[in-house]
Scaffold this motif. Structure first.
Motif, short mmCIF file in Angstrom:
data_model
loop_
_atom_site.label_atom_id
_atom_site.label_comp_id
_atom_site.label_asym_id
_atom_site.label_seq_id
_atom_site.Cartn_x
_atom_site.Cartn_y
_atom_site.Cartn_z
N ILE A 17 1.06 -1.25 0.26
CA ILE A 17 0.10 0.28 0.18
C ILE A 17 0.84 1.25 0.12
CG2 ILE A 17 -1.52 1.44 0.98
CD1 ILE A 17 -3.42 -1.13 2.05
N GLU A 18 2.11 1.59 0.69
CA GLU A 18 2.83 2.56 0.77
C GLU A 18 3.59 2.59 -0.05
OE1 GLU A 18 2.29 4.62 3.26
OE2 GLU A 18 0.91 3.43 4.45
N ALA A 19 3.83 1.83 -0.15
CA ALA A 19 4.72 1.77 -2.10
C ALA A 19 4.50 2.17 -2.97
CB ALA A 19 5.68 0.41 -1.68
N SER A 20 2.84 1.94 -3.07
CA SER A 20 2.14 1.72 -4.62
C SER A 20 2.07 3.68 -4.45
CB SER A 20 1.45 0.94 -4.63
OG SER A 20 0.30 0.54 -3.68
N MET A 21 1.30 3.88 -3.08
CA MET A 21 1.18 4.90 -2.77
C MET A 21 1.72 6.20 -3.24
SD MET A 21 -2.59 5.42 -1.99
CE MET A 21 -2.49 7.51 -1.56
N ALA A 22 3.63 5.68 -2.90
CA ALA A 22 4.22 7.07 -2.91
C ALA A 22 4.85 6.39 -3.14
CB ALA A 22 5.57 6.60 -2.03
N MET A 26 3.84 10.96 -6.45
CA MET A 26 5.14 11.25 -6.60
C MET A 26 5.09 11.31 -8.58
SD MET A 26 8.06 9.98 -4.01
CE MET A 26 9.72 10.86 -5.00
N GLY A 27 4.08 10.76 -8.99
CA GLY A 27 4.42 10.96 -10.25
C GLY A 27 4.98 9.73 -11.59
N VAL A 28 5.45 8.92 -11.13
CA VAL A 28 5.14 7.48 -11.61
C VAL A 28 4.03 6.81 -11.71
CG1 VAL A 28 7.53 8.13 -11.49
CG2 VAL A 28 6.54 6.11 -10.55
N ALA A 29 4.30 6.23 -13.28
CA ALA A 29 2.50 5.21 -13.70
C ALA A 29 3.48 4.05 -12.73
CB ALA A 29 3.53 5.15 -14.82
N THR A 30 2.60 4.11 -12.13
CA THR A 30 2.27 2.44 -10.68
C THR A 30 1.42 1.18 -11.25
OG1 THR A 30 3.63 4.22 -9.41
CG2 THR A 30 3.23 1.73 -8.27
N ALA A 31 1.89 0.35 -11.13
CA ALA A 31 0.47 -0.82 -10.58
C ALA A 31 1.20 -2.17 -9.16
CB ALA A 31 0.80 -1.54 -11.75
N ILE A 32 -0.21 -1.78 -8.38
CA ILE A 32 0.21 -2.81 -8.01
C ILE A 32 -0.43 -3.65 -8.14
CG2 ILE A 32 -1.94 -2.37 -6.15
CD1 ILE A 32 -0.52 -1.85 -4.31
N TYR A 105 -11.02 0.76 3.24
CA TYR A 105 -10.89 2.23 2.94
C TYR A 105 -9.24 2.16 2.14
CZ TYR A 105 -13.72 3.72 6.65
OH TYR A 105 -15.14 3.74 7.94
N ALA A 106 -9.03 1.20 2.66
CA ALA A 106 -7.03 1.11 2.16
C ALA A 106 -7.50 0.80 0.40
CB ALA A 106 -6.22 -0.08 2.57
N ARG A 107 -9.28 -0.40 0.15
CA ARG A 107 -8.54 -0.54 -1.39
C ARG A 107 -9.47 1.05 -2.18
NH1 ARG A 107 -12.16 -4.67 -4.24
NH2 ARG A 107 -11.79 -4.17 -6.31
N GLU A 108 -10.31 1.55 -1.25
CA GLU A 108 -10.37 3.06 -2.04
C GLU A 108 -9.86 4.04 -1.37
OE1 GLU A 108 -14.03 4.02 0.86
OE2 GLU A 108 -14.78 2.57 0.21
N LEU A 109 -8.38 4.40 -1.15
CA LEU A 109 -8.06 5.34 -1.68
C LEU A 109 -7.38 4.90 -2.63
CD1 LEU A 109 -6.63 7.86 0.29
CD2 LEU A 109 -5.22 6.57 1.67
N LEU A 110 -6.90 3.75 -2.75
CA LEU A 110 -5.75 2.84 -3.47
C LEU A 110 -6.37 3.20 -4.79
CD1 LEU A 110 -4.05 1.32 -1.82
CD2 LEU A 110 -3.75 0.15 -3.34
N SER A 112 -8.42 5.71 -5.56
CA SER A 112 -9.56 6.94 -6.60
C SER A 112 -7.05 7.35 -6.85
CB SER A 112 -10.03 7.44 -5.05
OG SER A 112 -8.92 7.64 -3.79
N THR A 113 -6.56 7.07 -6.45
CA THR A 113 -5.23 7.62 -6.59
C THR A 113 -4.89 8.34 -8.14
OG1 THR A 113 -4.74 7.00 -4.70
CG2 THR A 113 -2.59 7.85 -6.01
N ALA A 114 -4.67 8.81 -8.57
CA ALA A 114 -3.86 9.01 -10.06
C ALA A 114 -2.63 8.11 -9.93
CB ALA A 114 -3.76 10.61 -9.76
N ASN A 115 -2.66 7.45 -11.31
CA ASN A 115 -1.37 7.08 -11.88
C ASN A 115 -1.23 5.80 -11.23
OD1 ASN A 115 0.26 9.38 -13.46
ND2 ASN A 115 0.21 10.37 -11.49
N LEU A 116 -1.93 5.04 -10.52
CA LEU A 116 -2.47 3.75 -10.07
C LEU A 116 -3.43 3.25 -10.50
CD1 LEU A 116 -0.55 1.98 -7.41
CD2 LEU A 116 -2.59 2.74 -5.90
N THR A 117 -2.35 1.43 -10.99
CA THR A 117 -4.18 0.90 -11.10
C THR A 117 -3.74 -0.46 -10.10
OG1 THR A 117 -3.47 1.61 -13.61
CG2 THR A 117 -4.22 -0.76 -13.50
N ILE A 118 -5.00 -1.40 -10.35
CA ILE A 118 -4.71 -2.08 -9.59
C ILE A 118 -4.95 -3.35 -10.10
CG2 ILE A 118 -6.05 -4.04 -7.68
CD1 ILE A 118 -6.77 -1.02 -5.75
N VAL A 119 -3.70 -4.74 -9.99
CA VAL A 119 -4.27 -5.34 -11.35
C VAL A 119 -3.89 -6.65 -10.04
CG1 VAL A 119 -3.24 -7.13 -12.79
CG2 VAL A 119 -2.34 -4.42 -12.83
#
Length: 619
Positions: A17-22, A26-32, A105-110, A112-119
């Protein structure tokens, strides 16, 4: 499916959670990538956040711009500040949390975060080319290309669960283990080991007789973890009971079927949090052990039996539980079990948590030999920040031992042998008077702000807060209180009365004197403090005043510490050329490859004489 990202995070636990959110913020395209998006942020053992020293980590995560504190505040059921009877350096916040709401709440936060995709998927291979990350492959043979991978595998690498003689593959009840990645990484020369952790049974709340148990309430004035939370409330009551000699006798009957005692589990478990059978075996002279009954949520009857972690056979567990006061008619929702899993020795990491063997591969959480949500989340945050910084060409970020408990933990992991799951303790921090939970924002928000994880308003609020405290401390050194106004208070707390006007700071340093008590008298000189006389300011100022001498001494120690941290050692330094080093030092230094002289001095087996030789050579 989109198959190209900057960063891929493997695992949806607290590190993930913390790794993907950070990274995403910080503006890099991220997938969790996670096997089950509904399991993101699952509180797989105790549904609590914080605790002794762990609460410091949560406050530091929050000050850096992480999310654990916010999630804990939103899902909190009961809040406590631990160790109030001791000095403020070891006060630690803790919350009991709702087992359903925290992951929701953790999933909702992820989401709603830009640049972040849940796979949704299971990673079976990490793709490496010329010792550099190029992507991952899933069980469905899908390739996801990326420049960095953060592996947050928790207890899932070759995970095996044990209850008595029953053995099941998996990293958590109802969830499969990951069986290929561990061996693949070992093929790249990374050294792995085996560790173990465990969890207690869950009981049906309706089957417990709370009338014979002791109340364990939360604080009357509960404090939130996050600077973004205005207030929190206590919603449930916890209760305490204890084991007894009958309990111990019953549990001993199952020792011949215990996977720990029969050798089925060969991995080391956490010494600081032993199983109940281990406690009975190791502390044979004790006839009882504390048990705390902690509700797991507002919409569930499940109760966590804190202090009864076990992997004994289910029937033995139940008989043991029913021998405890208040639990005579207890019913299991789920028995306790132990889980054994692979980890990788963290000496193979840089302070950024990037592996030395494979560029762009970061490890965070239990894969590094740690245990605990807070330790995992801290590492995930550091790894996420560093992956983003590297992709932006902005170097590395690491916290020193003198700056944060996060720095203490990572320094310990890289420099010390991992023989059991690592847990942070206040005793591990040399500078704990400076590293308090109440000043995490003062120490660390500047970094979160620099990385774009902390907003301008929060940064300014923190500066204003500490400007008030500094002004209060300064005025306390100047303001003198008259005997007539302050002596009644001194007499009430059994402190020696004064005969002439005395500085408020000097009076505050007396053992029984409280700054708030001094401020209640009608001395006219206190009018200077009127605009900054707030509860929070007074509490922080009192700590700074009372411990000023010790804090000043630690700050001098920190200056000396930082001087050695700034003496860098080249990555390609050849220790074999230094024949005057001891053989053990040469071996350890070549293995760990410290980044600075300070780090080298903290490696077990490197003596003061070895450090002196290295210092002269580097000079």
């Amino acid at each position: 499916m989109q198959n190209r990202f900057d960063v891929v995070v493997i695992g949806g636990g607290h590190a993930g959670i913390e790794a993907s959110m950070a990274a995403a913020r910080m503006g890099v395209a991220t997938a969790i990538v996670t096997m089950d998006p509904n399991a993101i942020g699952r509180l797989s053992c105790n549904p609590s956040i914080g605790g002794s020293a762990k609460g410091h980590l949560v406050k530091e995560i929050d000050a850096l711009g992480g999310v654990m504190g916010r999630l804990a505040d939103r899902s909190g059921l009961q809040f406590k500040m631990l160790n109030r009877s001791k000095g403020p350096a070891v006060w630690s916040p803790r919350a009991q949390n709702d087992i359903a709401l925290y992951p929701q709440y953790a999933r909702e936060l992820l989401e709603s975060t830009a640049n972040l995709t849940i796979v949704r998927g299971k990673v079976v291979e990490i793709l490496v080319k010329h010792d550099r990350i190029v992507g991952v492959r899933t069980e469905d043979n899908e390739e996801i290309l990326c420049k960095a991978v953060i592996l947050c595998s928790g207890t899932f690498l070759n995970g095996v669960m044990h209850t008595g003689m029953c053995r099941t593959d998996g990293g958590r009840i109802g969830e499969k283990s990951a069986t290929l990645i561990s061996d693949l990484l070992a093929g790249y020369g990374l050294e792995k080991g085996r560790l173990k952790t465990g969890t207690p049974p869950r009981l049906d709340a309706d089957s417990i007789n709370y009338d014979v148990c002791e109340l364990h309430p939360g604080d009357e004035d509960p404090q939130p973890f996050s600077y973004l939370t205005d207030a929190v409330a206590n919603k449930v009551m916890c209760y305490a009971t204890a084991t007894n000699p009958t309990t111990h006798d019953i549990l001993r009957e199952g020792f011949d079927q215990s996977p720990m005692f029969t050798g089925r589990i060969k991995a080391a478990g956490p010494r600081y949090c032993p199983s109940v059978e281990d406690k009975i075996n190791r502390f044979a002279d004790r006839d009882s052990h504390l048990i705390v009954l902690e509700p797991e949520g507002m919409q569930t009857n499940s109760v966590y039996v804190n202090g009864f972690s076990t992997s004994l056979p289910e029937d033995v567990q139940l008989r043991g539980i029913r021998s405890i006061a208040g639990l005579e008619r207890a019913e299991f929702i789920r028995p306790g079990y132990a889980v054994e899993y692979d980890f990788f020795f963290p000496y193979q990491l840089r302070f950024s948590l990037e592996t030395k063997a494979i560029a762009g591969l970061y490890f965070a959480g239990q894969i590094n030999g740690t245990s605990g949500y807070e330790e995992a989340a801290s590492q995930g945050l550091v790894a996420g920040i560093n992956a983003a910084l590297k992709l932006r060409g902005e170097g590395e970020f690491h916290l020193r031992r003198s700056e944060a408990y996060i720095g203490v933990m990572i320094d310990d992991l890289v420099n010390k042998n991992t023989e059991e799951p690592y847990r942070i303790f206040t005793s591990l921090a040399e500078y704990r008077l400076v590293l308090r939970q109440d000043n995490a924002d003062k120490r660390l928000m500047k970094y979160g702000h620099r990385f774009g994880l902390i907003g301008d308003t929060a940064m300014e609020t923190s500066r204003t807060r500490w400007d008030r405290v500094d002004r209060f401390v300064e005025l306390a050194d100047k303001i003198k209180l008259k005997p007539a106004s302050v002596n009644p208070y001194l007499e009430s707390v059994r402190e020696k009365q004064i005969e002439q006007s005395t500085q408020m700071a000097l009076l505050t340093r007396r053992g029984q004197v409280r700054l708030a008590g001094l401020l209640q008298n009608d001395d006219e000189s206190l009018q200077e403090l009127e605009d900054i006389n707030h509860n929070e300011t007074v509490t922080l100022a009192e700590t700074e005043i009372k411990y000023k001498g010790y804090i000043d001494r630690q700050m001098r120690d920190i200056e000396r510490f930082q001087a050695n941290e700034e003496k860098r050692i080249p990555d390609n330094f050849d220790y074999d050329n230094l024949k005057s080093l001891s053989n053990e030092a040469r071996e350890k230094l070549s293995k760990i490859r410290p980044q600075s002289l300070g780090q080298a001095s903290r490696i077990a087996g490197v003596s003061a004489a070895d450090v002196s030789i290295l210092t002269v050579y580097l000079r």
